[in-house]
Design a protein around this motif. Structure first.
Motif, PDB file in Angstrom:
ATOM      1  N   SER A 249     -69.573  23.112  30.850  1.00 44.25           N
ATOM      2  CA  SER A 249     -70.153  22.772  32.146  1.00 44.25           C
ATOM      3  C   SER A 249     -70.340  24.014  33.007  1.00 44.25           C
ATOM      4  O   SER A 249     -71.306  24.113  33.777  1.00 44.25           O
ATOM      5  CB  SER A 249     -69.269  21.756  32.867  1.00 44.25           C
ATOM      6  OG  SER A 249     -67.987  22.293  33.125  1.00 44.25           O
ATOM      7  N   LEU A 250     -69.442  24.988  32.869  1.00 43.43           N
ATOM      8  CA  LEU A 250     -69.569  26.225  33.634  1.00 43.43           C
ATOM      9  C   LEU A 250     -70.764  27.051  33.163  1.00 43.43           C
ATOM     10  O   LEU A 250     -71.473  27.655  33.979  1.00 43.43           O
ATOM     11  CB  LEU A 250     -68.286  27.049  33.499  1.00 43.43           C
ATOM     12  CG  LEU A 250     -67.033  26.481  34.174  1.00 43.43           C
ATOM     13  CD1 LEU A 250     -65.814  27.294  33.778  1.00 43.43           C
ATOM     14  CD2 LEU A 250     -67.193  26.460  35.676  1.00 43.43           C
ATOM     15  N   VAL A 251     -71.003  27.070  31.850  1.00 44.30           N
ATOM     16  CA  VAL A 251     -72.141  27.818  31.321  1.00 44.30           C
ATOM     17  C   VAL A 251     -73.446  27.272  31.889  1.00 44.30           C
ATOM     18  O   VAL A 251     -74.388  28.034  32.171  1.00 44.30           O
ATOM     19  CB  VAL A 251     -72.144  27.773  29.780  1.00 44.30           C
ATOM     20  CG1 VAL A 251     -73.471  28.263  29.223  1.00 44.30           C
ATOM     21  CG2 VAL A 251     -71.004  28.614  29.224  1.00 44.30           C
ATOM     22  N   THR A 252     -73.514  25.969  32.094  1.00 42.57           N
ATOM     23  CA  THR A 252     -74.715  25.367  32.687  1.00 42.57           C
ATOM     24  C   THR A 252     -74.993  25.962  34.059  1.00 42.57           C
ATOM     25  O   THR A 252     -76.129  26.350  34.372  1.00 42.57           O
ATOM     26  CB  THR A 252     -74.542  23.842  32.799  1.00 42.57           C
ATOM     27  OG1 THR A 252     -74.292  23.291  31.509  1.00 42.57           O
ATOM     28  CG2 THR A 252     -75.795  23.205  33.384  1.00 42.57           C
ATOM     29  N   ALA A 253     -73.963  26.057  34.899  1.00 41.28           N
ATOM     30  CA  ALA A 253     -74.134  26.635  36.237  1.00 41.28           C
ATOM     31  C   ALA A 253     -74.514  28.108  36.151  1.00 41.28           C
ATOM     32  O   ALA A 253     -75.376  28.591  36.901  1.00 41.28           O
ATOM     33  CB  ALA A 253     -72.845  26.461  37.043  1.00 41.28           C
ATOM     34  N   GLY A 254     -73.868  28.847  35.234  1.00 43.01           N
ATOM     35  CA  GLY A 254     -74.188  30.259  35.090  1.00 43.01           C
ATOM     36  C   GLY A 254     -75.610  30.489  34.618  1.00 43.01           C
ATOM     37  O   GLY A 254     -76.301  31.403  35.091  1.00 43.01           O
ATOM     38  N   PHE A 255     -76.084  29.649  33.698  1.00 41.96           N
ATOM     39  CA  PHE A 255     -77.438  29.803  33.169  1.00 41.96           C
ATOM     40  C   PHE A 255     -78.495  29.476  34.223  1.00 41.96           C
ATOM     41  O   PHE A 255     -79.572  30.071  34.225  1.00 41.96           O
ATOM     42  CB  PHE A 255     -77.605  28.914  31.939  1.00 41.96           C
ATOM     43  CG  PHE A 255     -78.197  29.639  30.773  1.00 41.96           C
ATOM     44  CD1 PHE A 255     -77.661  30.847  30.355  1.00 41.96           C
ATOM     45  CD2 PHE A 255     -79.275  29.127  30.087  1.00 41.96           C
ATOM     46  CE1 PHE A 255     -78.208  31.525  29.276  1.00 41.96           C
ATOM     47  CE2 PHE A 255     -79.822  29.795  29.009  1.00 41.96           C
ATOM     48  CZ  PHE A 255     -79.286  31.004  28.600  1.00 41.96           C
ATOM     49  N   GLN A 256     -78.194  28.523  35.093  1.00 44.32           N
ATOM     50  CA  GLN A 256     -79.113  28.243  36.197  1.00 44.32           C
ATOM     51  C   GLN A 256     -79.254  29.459  37.102  1.00 44.32           C
ATOM     52  O   GLN A 256     -80.364  29.807  37.528  1.00 44.32           O
ATOM     53  CB  GLN A 256     -78.626  27.030  36.994  1.00 44.32           C
ATOM     54  CG  GLN A 256     -78.811  25.705  36.286  1.00 44.32           C
ATOM     55  CD  GLN A 256     -78.329  24.536  37.120  1.00 44.32           C
ATOM     56  OE1 GLN A 256     -77.524  24.699  38.035  1.00 44.32           O
ATOM     57  NE2 GLN A 256     -78.801  23.339  36.794  1.00 44.32           N
TER      58      GLN A 256
END
Length: 584
Positions: free
Chosen positions: A246-253
C-alpha cells in the motif's frame, strides 16, 4: 597458513570476549574512571582520531577491481571510541534514517483524498516535530535506565523513528473523515469536490494513538517467546507485506508528479497540472519530466550500490535524493518560496491540533501497534546480534522488554508532541554491521544531528520545496524495502498446504483492498441519527478499507482455528516423494 578451524576458534573467542565486555557489569564504572576516560578523549590525539582506517569507510568500491582492505577493529557498546569517529558515524546513522523519519509527515500532511491537505507552515512543522521527537526517543532507547530489576530502553545503538505502518491506516481514516463530513470539503459550481485542510483529523489520530500506545507498554512485560507465539510469522509476514504494498502505491503516485488531485489529470482547473497551477515548471501527472526526475533518484541509488564506499552505501537513499534535488534545482523545479517561508528556528507545539479520540480508528490502531511490537522484537534481536551481544538469557530479555516499553512510552510522548507513533528502526543495524561500530557514543551524536535538523525549520522547508517526483523516487524505494521485509518473514514458513491456504485467504481480501480501495464504499450506507450505530459502521469501514488490517484479522483467526492435521499429512507425503526420488 592458519587453518579454517583455528580461524573460526579465534573469531569465536573474540566474540565471547566482546560479549563479556558489553555486559552490564562492564558498563558500571566509578566516577573517577569515567573522568579519566573523558579527559583522555578530549586532550589527546588518540582520543580525537584514534588509529581507525577512515579510508575503509570513504574509498569507493569498483566491482571486480577493488581489493579488500584490512578490516577495522570492532567497537563494542562501551569501548573507547575516538571523538571524530563517533561524530562521523553518528552523522552516518542520522543520514541513514532521516528519509524514513520525515516520510510519514510528508505524505500525510500533503494533498490527496487520504491526506490532510494542510498548508505549508503546518507541513513544515510536522516534519520538524518528527525529527525532534525521534532524537529524544532515540536517546532514551540508547541510554537504558535501570531501576530495581526493570530496564527502560535497550541500552544498544538502536534508534527509533516514525513508523511507516501508520501511513495506510491514517489515509483510510482521513478518507473516511472526509466522506462522513468530519473533515471539511468544498464543492465547485461544476460539482467538483475538493478536500480542505483538516487539522482536527490529525488531532483525532494523535488522541487515538495516545490511548492505543498503552498496548505495547502492557505487552512489554510478556516474555519475547510468548509474543512470537501470539503473532507468528504467517500473520506478521502477510501484514508487513501488505503494508509495504500500500505504501508503494502512494510513492508511485508521487513519482508520477504528485499524490493530490492532479492524479486524475483534470483538463482544466487549479490541479490540471502537478503540483498545482503556478508551481515551478508545472506539468500534468505522468509527464515524462516527472518520470525522469524520479528515475534519476532511483538509478542513483542503484549506482551507489555498485560503486559507493561503505559510507555512501549506508546513506544511498539520501544521496539519491540529494542528487535529485541538485538536478531539480538546476532545471528550475524547486519552489524556493517554501524554503523562504520556513522559520529559521522552530520547536514542538509551535503548531497545535485539537486532540480527540476517533472511535473507528481504535481497532486498526491497535493492529498497527501489534505489528510494531512484533517488528521491534526482531529489530532489537538483530541489533543485539550486530552488536555482538548475547541473543538469549535474562539480559537479552531485559533489553527486549525495555525496548518495547520505551517504544510505547515514546509513542505516547510523540503523540503529546504532535507526531506519529515511534518504533525501533531496523536499517541502522546494517550500518552497525558494515562499519563494525556498535558504540552508543555514535548513537548519541546521531540524536544530536537529528535534533538540530528538527529545530532548524529551513531543513523541513527543503523537503517541501522539492518536486513530488523526486520524493516519489526516494519513498518508493524505501517502501519497497518494507514489502521485501514481509516476504523475508514469510520465507521462514514451511509452506505446507495449511500455511498456503491461510496466506491466500488473507491476501484475497487484503491484496484486493490495496488494488481497489473503494470496493466496500457502497455497502454500509447508513445515514440515520443513531451516532453509536454510525460509529460502529465507520469502524467496520475503516478496517475493511485498510488492506493490512483485514488481512491480519483473517490470518490470525484462521491460524488459531484451522486444524494441523493437513500439515502432518502433507509433510509425510512430501517426505515420501523425496525418499522415492533419492532411492531412484
Amino acid at each position: 597458513m592458519e587453518s579454517p578451524i583455528e580461524s573460526h576458534q579465534e573469531t569465536k573467542d573474540v566474540v565471547q570476549t566482546e560479549y563479556v565486555e558489553n555486559s552490564p557489569a562492564y558498563e558500571r564504572k566509578t566516577m573517577s574512571e569515567r573522568f579519566q576516560s573523558l579527559k583522555h578523549s578530549v586532550t589527546t590525539r588518540d582520543g580525537w582520531l584514534g588509529d581507525y582506517d577512515y579510508g575503509f569507510l570513504c574509498m569507493p568500491r569498483i566491482p571486480f577491481l577493488t581489493k579488500r582492505t584490512n578490516t577495522p577493529p570492532f567497537f563494542g557498546l562501551n569501548t573507547n571510541l575516538p571523538i571524530l569517529l563517533a561524530i562521523f558515524l553518528g552523522f552516518q546513522h542520522c543520514l541513514a534514517m532521516v528519509s524514513g523519519v520525515v516520510t510519514p509527515s510528508l505524505i500525510l500532511s500533503g494533498a490527496g483524498t487520504g491526506n490532510l491537505n494542510l498548508p505549508a507552515d503546518y507541513q513544515q512543522y510536522m516534519i520538524s516535530s518528527a525529527l525532534i521527537v525521534t532524537a529524544i526517543g532515540s536517546a532514551i532507547q540508547i541510554t537504558a535506565f535501570r531501576y530495581r530489576g526493570f530496564q527502560l530502553g535497550t541500552g544498544l545503538l538502536s534508534v527509533v523513528g516514525t513508523t511507516f505502518t501508520i501511513i495506510p491506516l491514517a489515509q483510510s481514516v482521513f478518507a473516511n473523515m472526509y466522506k462522513t463530513g468530519y473533515c471539511p470539503t468544498s464543492t465547485a459550481a461544476d460539482g467538483t469536490v475538493t478536500n480542505l485542510a483538516c487539522p482536527a483529523g490529525y488531532g483525532a489520530l494523535l488522541g487515538t494513538s495516545m490511548i492505543c500506545s498503552l498496548l505495547p507498554m502492557a505487552l512489554s512485560f510478556l516474555p519475547p517467546r510468548t509474543l512470537k507465539k501470539m503473532f507468528p510469522p504467517i500473520v506478521t509476514g502477510t501484514t508487513v507485506f501488505l503494508i509495504g504494498l500500500s505504501l508503494v502505491t502512494a510513492g508511485f503516485q508521487s513519482w508520477g508528479g504528485g499524490a493530490g488531485p492532479c492524479v486524475s489529470r483534470p483538463e482544466s482547473g487549479f490541479f490540471s497540472v502537478c503540483s498545482e497551477l503556478g508551481a515551478p515548471n508545472a506539468a500534468p501527472w505522468g509527464d515524462p519530466r516527472w518520470i525522469g526526475l524520479g528515475f534519476l533518484v532511483y538509478i542513483s541509488i542503484i549506482l551507489i550500490e555498485y560503486f559507493g564506499s561503505p559510507f555512501l552505501k549506508n546513506i544511498q537513499v539520501v544521496v539519491g535524493f540529494v542528487i535529485g534535488i541538485i538536478v531539480a534545482a538546476a532545471t528550475g523545479y524547486i519552489d524556493h518560496s517554501k524554503i523562504d517561508s520556513a522559520p529559521v528556528i522552530t520547536f514542538l507545539w509551535v503548531k497545535t491540533f485539537p486532540i480527540s479520540v476517533y472511535g473507528p480508528a481504535v481497532i486498526p490502531m491497535l493492529i498497527v501497534y501489534l505489528v510494531s511490537v512484533v517488528e521491534a522484537v526482531g529489530d532489537i534481536t538483530a541489533s543485539c546480534d550486530a552488536s555482538r551481544i548475547a541473543v538469549e538469557g535474562p539480559e537479552f530479555e531485559k533489553r527486549i522488554k525495555g525496548g518495547l516499553l520505551v517504544d510505547g512510552i515514546n509513542s505516547l510522548m510523540a503523540a503529546c508532541a504532535t507526531s506519529t507513533p515511534l518504533v525501533t528502526f531496523a536499517q541502522n543495524n546494517g550500518v552497525i554491521a558494515l562499519t563494525r561500530c556498535a558504540n552508543r557514543a555514535a548513537g548519541y551524536w546521531c540524536c544530536i544531528f537529528l535534533f538540530l535538523m528538527g529545530i532548524f525549520g529551513k531543513f523541513a522547508g527543503v523537503f517541501l520545496a522539492v518536486p513530488d517526483a523526486v520524493l516519489g523516487g526516494m519513498t518508493t524505494f524505501l517502501f519497497s524495502t518494507v514489502a521485501v521485509a514481509g516476504i523475508r518473514i514469510l520465507s521462514y514458513l514451511k509452506w505446507t498446504r495449511r500455511e498456503r491456504f491461510i496466506v491466500s485467504a488473507a491476501m484475497t481480501i487484503g491484496l484486493g483492498v490495496n488494488l481497489v480501495p473503494n470496493w466496500f464504499n457502497y455497502v454500509l450506507t447508513y445515514s440515520g441519527s443513531n451516532l453509536a450505530l454510525r460509529g460502529f459502521l465507520d469502524s467496520i469501514q475503516v478496517i475493511v478499507s485498510t488492506g493490512f488490517c483485514i488481512a491480519a484479522i483473517i490470518a490470525t483467526f484462521l491460524n488459531a482455528t484451522l486444524p494441523l492435521d493437513t500439515d502432518i499429512e502433507e509433510m509425510e507425503h512430501l517426505n515420501g516423494d523425496h525418499s522415492s526420488v533419492d532411492a531412484s
